[in-house]
Scaffold this motif. Structure first.
Motif, short mmCIF file in Angstrom:
data_model
loop_
_atom_site.label_atom_id
_atom_site.label_comp_id
_atom_site.label_asym_id
_atom_site.label_seq_id
_atom_site.Cartn_x
_atom_site.Cartn_y
_atom_site.Cartn_z
N GLY A 282 44.33 -16.38 6.89
CA GLY A 282 45.19 -16.14 5.52
C GLY A 282 45.65 -14.58 5.61
O GLY A 282 45.34 -13.87 6.30
N ALA A 283 46.69 -14.46 4.73
CA ALA A 283 47.49 -13.16 4.58
C ALA A 283 46.71 -12.04 4.05
O ALA A 283 46.66 -10.98 4.38
CB ALA A 283 48.79 -13.39 3.69
N PHE A 284 46.00 -12.53 3.15
CA PHE A 284 45.15 -11.50 2.47
C PHE A 284 44.04 -10.71 3.33
O PHE A 284 43.89 -9.73 3.58
CB PHE A 284 44.37 -12.17 1.33
CG PHE A 284 43.50 -10.99 0.47
CD1 PHE A 284 44.33 -10.84 -0.93
CD2 PHE A 284 42.47 -10.40 0.79
CE1 PHE A 284 43.81 -9.96 -1.57
CE2 PHE A 284 41.95 -9.37 -0.02
CZ PHE A 284 42.79 -8.96 -1.18
N ARG A 285 43.32 -11.62 4.23
CA ARG A 285 42.50 -11.14 5.32
C ARG A 285 43.10 -10.39 6.16
O ARG A 285 42.63 -9.22 6.75
CB ARG A 285 41.66 -12.26 5.89
CG ARG A 285 40.51 -12.01 7.04
CD ARG A 285 39.45 -11.71 6.15
NE ARG A 285 38.78 -12.90 5.44
CZ ARG A 285 38.07 -14.04 5.79
NH1 ARG A 285 37.61 -13.98 7.34
NH2 ARG A 285 37.55 -14.67 5.51
N ALA A 286 44.32 -10.97 6.63
CA ALA A 286 45.02 -10.11 7.76
C ALA A 286 45.39 -8.67 7.37
O ALA A 286 45.41 -7.70 8.06
CB ALA A 286 46.33 -11.05 8.18
N ALA A 287 45.87 -8.70 5.93
CA ALA A 287 46.11 -7.35 5.58
C ALA A 287 45.15 -6.47 5.46
O ALA A 287 45.15 -5.05 5.64
CB ALA A 287 47.10 -7.76 3.99
N TYR A 288 43.88 -7.11 5.12
CA TYR A 288 42.72 -6.08 4.97
C TYR A 288 42.35 -5.64 6.37
O TYR A 288 41.82 -4.49 6.49
CB TYR A 288 41.77 -6.75 4.06
CG TYR A 288 40.41 -5.90 3.98
CD1 TYR A 288 40.38 -4.59 3.24
CD2 TYR A 288 39.30 -5.96 4.64
CE1 TYR A 288 39.47 -3.66 2.88
CE2 TYR A 288 38.21 -5.18 4.38
CZ TYR A 288 38.25 -4.15 3.51
OH TYR A 288 37.17 -3.38 3.51
N ARG A 293 41.50 -1.23 10.50
CA ARG A 293 42.12 -0.58 11.66
C ARG A 293 42.76 0.62 11.64
O ARG A 293 42.66 1.69 12.10
CB ARG A 293 42.75 -1.65 12.47
CG ARG A 293 41.70 -2.44 13.25
CD ARG A 293 42.51 -3.74 13.26
NE ARG A 293 41.06 -4.67 13.92
CZ ARG A 293 40.24 -5.11 13.02
NH1 ARG A 293 40.18 -4.97 11.66
NH2 ARG A 293 39.28 -5.85 13.63
N VAL A 294 43.74 0.90 10.30
CA VAL A 294 44.31 2.25 9.96
C VAL A 294 43.34 3.15 9.96
O VAL A 294 43.48 4.27 10.34
CB VAL A 294 45.28 1.70 8.87
CG1 VAL A 294 45.67 3.14 8.26
CG2 VAL A 294 46.57 1.06 9.27
N ASP A 295 42.37 2.91 9.04
CA ASP A 295 41.22 3.71 8.69
C ASP A 295 40.39 4.16 10.03
O ASP A 295 40.26 5.45 10.06
CB ASP A 295 40.22 3.29 7.67
CG ASP A 295 40.79 3.15 6.40
OD1 ASP A 295 41.81 3.58 5.93
OD2 ASP A 295 39.88 2.06 5.61
N ARG A 298 42.71 6.69 11.75
CA ARG A 298 42.98 8.05 11.09
C ARG A 298 41.55 8.79 11.14
O ARG A 298 41.45 10.17 11.18
CB ARG A 298 43.02 7.78 9.53
CG ARG A 298 44.29 7.26 9.18
CD ARG A 298 44.57 6.84 7.86
NE ARG A 298 44.60 8.12 7.02
CZ ARG A 298 44.70 8.29 5.77
NH1 ARG A 298 44.40 7.03 4.96
NH2 ARG A 298 44.44 9.28 4.99
N ARG A 299 40.35 8.18 11.14
CA ARG A 299 39.21 8.84 11.61
C ARG A 299 39.13 9.60 12.93
O ARG A 299 38.49 10.59 12.95
CB ARG A 299 38.07 7.77 11.45
CG ARG A 299 37.44 7.54 10.09
CD ARG A 299 36.09 6.91 10.27
NE ARG A 299 36.02 5.86 11.04
CZ ARG A 299 36.16 4.59 10.71
NH1 ARG A 299 36.51 4.19 9.49
NH2 ARG A 299 36.17 3.45 11.78
N HIS A 300 39.97 8.99 13.74
CA HIS A 300 39.80 9.82 15.15
C HIS A 300 41.01 10.93 15.40
O HIS A 300 41.27 11.14 16.38
CB HIS A 300 39.90 8.65 16.08
CG HIS A 300 38.74 7.90 16.51
ND1 HIS A 300 38.34 6.87 15.73
CD2 HIS A 300 37.73 8.12 17.14
CE1 HIS A 300 37.21 6.53 15.90
NE2 HIS A 300 36.68 7.36 16.80
N GLY A 301 41.89 11.08 14.14
CA GLY A 301 42.63 12.22 14.03
C GLY A 301 44.27 11.75 14.05
O GLY A 301 45.13 12.65 13.88
#
Length: 450
Positions: A282-288, A293-295, A298-301
């Motif tokens: 589903g689209a909701f799960r895909a967006a989350y 993965r963005v987080d 970002r944690r790695h710089g």
């Protein structure tokens, strides 16, 4: 100063520690300044007994100079009072590691008047198996806001009345100890909001245990706008409820963040099988999954924009586990010694196989570099984007010792054909035996042509 050092000359092992502490504490003002007073003498007097005291309670000697410099009020305190405070602290949990952890996090808890309130121990709070982290957080919040054990106990009983199990209460104290400052009405309001979302009352305890941070958010300024955002994007309340129960961290999204993830998914340009796998739940799960993965990036710089760029250029990353992505990034930074921002230019690095492509190619280039076999520096782009055959012809074939390092086309490795042996027979036309009638027909046909 000379007399002080000569007085402890019988203890050469401690002399080095004393000098390092004394050198690191730059508190002695100029004699000509108006602020010159007898305070430095007090510091000198208490330096050795206070240092010995902290070491006795497990404080690492290497960290002691910096700790005392940062908390000079300890050198003005009475060592006997400090020792009483340390004993009370140790009675709350008989572990020197716990004492050191609390002191490094919040040194001000050593105030004797404050700790005397906790002399009867943590057991009065009504939790049988409270963790070290929870005790530390309780002491920090209590010290900061001048709370008594009764104030903390009142909050814990409030959580229990609202239906939370003891394990859940402990998790709340570990993750969001500021809940101690919340009123029962505020906590109840957040629970009622979850019920209106469609979550059953019996599911709320498990949800809070998984993600206690929900109790730190306001209903009107954080939770309600987030649900409104989901509905504006076209997601039904039942779909939101299902995903929140699966992963309550969804309620920790910043307002507007989820919209950016949905926007990225709509703009993806990738092969159909990859897109189908991304949207398989589903689209909701895909967006989350995009948000997670963005987080990670970002944690790695990487900054927010760079992380989205990497995912847009290499959508396969959305399908990979976080552990696999982190393993590749750590190898890129620590072993390959590239800057993490190289991923913006070469996002394909996160999309290729780690064991079959990244490691073998890096080992070959590392070997050639060590023997001077490279005329130029090989960047991440050439290391990753070259085809297997081209990489082999450029960096492996001219150097026989690299065959075993590379492995894929090594001398002892069998090069697999495009098709299994004998496959050509399946494509060869079947031959049938010729009869006398067939021969006569062929002969007649040839004569007619003549």
């Amino acid at each position: 100063m000379a007399m002080l050092i000569s007085g402890i000359s019988a203890r050469p092992a401690f002399l080095l520690l004393f000098r390092s502490i004394y050198a690191s504490i730059s508190f002695i003002p100029s004699p000509n300044s108006q602020s010159f007073s007898t305070t430095p003498k007090t510091h000198q007097k208490n330096l050795i007994p206070v240092s010995n005291l902290f070491q006795r309670y497990g404080f690492p000697p290497s960290e002691l100079p910096h700790f005392l410099k940062k908390n000079q009020f300890l050198l003005n305190s009475n060592p006997s009072e400090i020792e009483k405070s340390l004993k009370i602290l140790l009675s709350l949990n008989p572990s020197q590691a716990f004492v050191v952890n609390v002191l490094c996090s919040c040194p001000s808890v050593l105030e004797l008047e404050f700790l005397e309130k906790w002399q009867l121990g943590i057991s009065e709070l009504g939790i049988s198996n409270v963790s070290l982290m929870a005790i530390r957080n309780i002491l920090e919040v209590s010290r900061k806001f001048d709370l008594n054990p009764d104030d903390v106990s009142r909050c814990i009983k409030c959580l229990e009345r609202l239906g939370f199990r003891e394990d859940t209460v402990t998790r709340v104290l570990e993750a969001v100890p500021m809940v101690i400052m919340s009123s029962e009405d505020k906590i109840r309001g957040k629970i009622e909001f979850l019920i209106r979302l469609g979550i059953q009352k019996k599911e709320i305890d498990g949800l809070i245990c998984l993600y206690p941070g929900v109790l730190a958010f306001g209903v009107e300024n954080r939770l309600k706008p987030l649900i409104d955002e989901f509905e504006d994007l076209g997601f039904s309340l039942s779909e939101v409820r299902r995903e929140v129960i699966r992963d309550p961290r969804i309620l920790g999204l910043e307002n507007g963040e989820f919209s950016q993830c949905v926007k990225l998914l709509k703009s993806l340009r990738c092969r159909l099988p990859i897109k189908e796998n991304i949207f398989s739940h589903g689209a909701f799960r895909a967006a989350y999954e995009v948000k997670i993965r963005v987080d990670c990036l970002r944690r790695h710089g990487l900054i927010y924009r760079e992380a989205f760029t990497v995912l847009w250029k290499e959508p396969r990353v959305i399908l990979y586990e976080i552990e696999e992505i982190e393993k590749k990034i750590e190898f890129l930074v620590q072993d390959m010694e590239f800057d993490v921002r190289c991923l913006v230019e070469v996002p394909e690095y996160l999309g290729v196989n780690f064991d079959k492509q990244i490691v073998p190619r890096f080992n070959v280039i590392k070997h050639l570099s060590s023997i001077g076999g490279l005329g130029h520096e090989v960047g991440l782009r050439n290391l990753i984007k070259l085809s297997r055959l081209r990489f082999y012809n450029l960096y492996v074939k001219p150097y026989p010792e690299c065959e075993k390092i590379y492995g894929r086309f090594g001398g002892e490795s069998e090069v697999r054909n495009r098709h299994p042996v004998g496959m050509w027979k399946l494509f060869k036309p079947q031959k049938y035996p010729e009869s006398n009638e067939d021969l006569r027909n062929v002969k007649s046909y040839m004569e007619s042509l003549a």
